[in-house]
Enzyme design. Structure first.
Site, short mmCIF file in Angstrom:
data_model
loop_
_atom_site.label_atom_id
_atom_site.label_comp_id
_atom_site.label_asym_id
_atom_site.label_seq_id
_atom_site.Cartn_x
_atom_site.Cartn_y
_atom_site.Cartn_z
N GLU A 190 43.81 37.48 36.44
CA GLU A 190 45.14 38.14 37.40
C GLU A 190 45.36 39.40 36.76
OE1 GLU A 190 47.61 38.84 40.02
OE2 GLU A 190 47.31 36.95 39.91
N GLU B 216 50.71 42.76 36.53
CA GLU B 216 51.41 42.55 35.11
C GLU B 216 52.71 42.07 35.57
OE1 GLU B 216 48.42 46.23 34.57
OE2 GLU B 216 50.07 45.65 35.73
N GLU C 55 46.15 41.25 26.44
CA GLU C 55 46.58 41.42 28.08
C GLU C 55 47.72 42.23 28.16
OE1 GLU C 55 44.64 37.42 27.61
OE2 GLU C 55 46.26 38.22 26.40
N SER C 56 47.28 43.71 28.06
CA SER C 56 48.36 44.79 28.65
C SER C 56 48.81 45.16 27.14
CB SER C 56 49.14 44.43 29.60
OG SER C 56 48.54 44.07 30.75
N CYS D 18 49.26 40.89 31.62
CA CYS D 18 48.80 40.51 32.91
C CYS D 18 48.20 38.99 32.48
CB CYS D 18 47.29 41.35 33.34
SG CYS D 18 46.39 41.48 31.78
N SER E 122 42.02 48.83 28.67
CA SER E 122 43.42 49.23 28.59
C SER E 122 43.66 50.16 27.66
CB SER E 122 44.05 47.92 27.73
OG SER E 122 44.30 46.91 28.68
N HIS F 292 45.60 49.96 32.85
CA HIS F 292 45.12 48.56 32.63
C HIS F 292 44.08 48.22 33.87
CE1 HIS F 292 47.57 47.86 29.25
NE2 HIS F 292 48.72 48.39 30.06
N GLU G 6 36.43 43.49 38.24
CA GLU G 6 35.81 42.60 38.83
C GLU G 6 35.71 42.52 40.34
OE1 GLU G 6 36.68 39.84 35.26
OE2 GLU G 6 37.55 41.74 36.45
#
Length: 356
Positions: A7, A10, A65-66, A80, A251, A264, A268
């Protein structure tokens, strides 16, 4: 990692505090929280620090994550994946109060529309649950509250906003004097969410090598990606702290005086995503935000873009729209709303014809 994919969108929380000692509050304030305290908060969120940089104004951390930004009287966390961001609220409020004698005076929570909403854990299973969780975990003194989902003509992009404040936000007392924010009404925040990234652009955010030596560390891979993609040219004045993930992802935090910017990337194919966020002032060079947003769009060449602008001035979101239109993105929707303590939030969406 969500079972259906990572995912990228954020969740973002911003908390403002005040204290009884203006000298202490405006000098270091929240920056006096030791690293172990921050780790405790991030553990509740389910992320970790991977890199950091600081100047005399604030501390900036790149997370697994961020990002996390700590100012003397303001803290911003942006995460995120399947992180549980809102679980940071209660420990942050308590740590600020118990360790530093600071009291929360404002909260702003924002996010886009998740690509994989069913993979989100509590309390992020729905916006309704998020609002209930915030209502229950914020002090009752933050009595002026508003929650809203700002829609668009692009089904995959909407903007979720919750704000709460203590009702004294217009007061000129010393507890509102924040380092770097002496003119709060002049500041703006721009949050850009980009999906359907150009495949050639997205491939630049995959590691090109493997190994455990320094050449392939997250820091060195991040520096390589910053240079290869042109991200370093978005704001050449900024000191950049960047990190490249394995096997892909990126990031970056940029610090420029008392201003931050952050990027960020989830590259994929099928659920590619990139975000850009910055803070500025309406007194800045009026052409600066236009130049920055054009550069951001050229780096990622997204198929769909949303821009949320928080500001008291209408000129900023108009300049943002014009900049994106100049690089081939057409505005599909625009909505605006007023929020306690935040001011006006304008939410715009843009699309372009997908390149072959």
């Amino acid at each position: 990692m969500a079972a259906s994919g990572f995912e990228g969108f954020e969740k973002r929380i911003e908390l403002h505090f005040f204290g009884d000692d203006p000298l202490f509050t405006c000098s270091m304030g929240l920056r006096n929280l030791d690293f172990e305290c921050l780790e405790e908060v991030l553990h509740a969120v389910q992320c970790t620090v991977v890199s950091a940089v600081a100047n005399r104004h604030f501390d900036a951390y790149v997370l697994s994550e961020s990002s996390l930004f700590v100012y003397p009287t303001k803290i911003i966390i942006k995460t995120c994946g399947t992180t549980q961001l809102l679980k940071s609220v209660r420990p942050l409020v308590h740590l600020a109060s118990d360790r530093l004698g600071l009291t929360v005076r404002m909260c702003r929570y924002t996010r886009g529309s998740f690509i994989f909403p069913k993979a989100q854990p509590f309390p992020h299973t729905s916006f309704e649950e998020e609002v209930i969780f915030l209502e229950e975990n914020l002090p009752s003194r933050l009595c002026f509250r508003k929650a809203c989902v700002m829609p668009s003509n692009v089904s995959s992009h909407s903007w979720h906003v919750f704000t709460a404040c203590d009702g004294d936000d217009d007061d000129d007392s010393s507890h509102h004097h924040e380092l770097g924010e002496d003119h709060n009404d002049a500041l703006y925040t721009i949050e850009v969410c980009m999906t359907e990234l150009d495949r050639a652009s997205a491939r630049k955010f995959f590691r090109r090598g493997a190994g455990d030596d320094e050449k392939y560390s997250g820091d060195s891979v991040g520096r390589e990606m910053t240079g290869l993609t042109g991200i370093g040219d978005i704001n050449p004045r900024a000191l950049i702290c960047d990190f490249g993930f394995d096997p892909c992802g990126y990031s970056m935090n940029g610090i420029d005086g008392d201003r931050y910017s952050t990027i960020h990337v989830t590259p994929e194919d099928g659920f590619s995503y990139a975000s850009y966020e910055c803070v500025g002032s309406i007194y800045d060079d009026p052409h600066e935000i236009s130049r920055v947003l054009k550069k951001v769009a050229q780096v990622f060449r997204p198929g769909t873009v949303s821009v949320a602008t928080t500001c008291t001035s209408h000129d900023v979101w108009r300049r943002a729209a014009k900049a994106l239109e100049l690089v081939g993105l057409k505005c599909r929707s625009c909505s605006a709303d007023e929020f306690p303590a935040a001011g006006t939030i304008v939410f715009q969406t843009f699309t372009t014809t997908r390149r072959k």
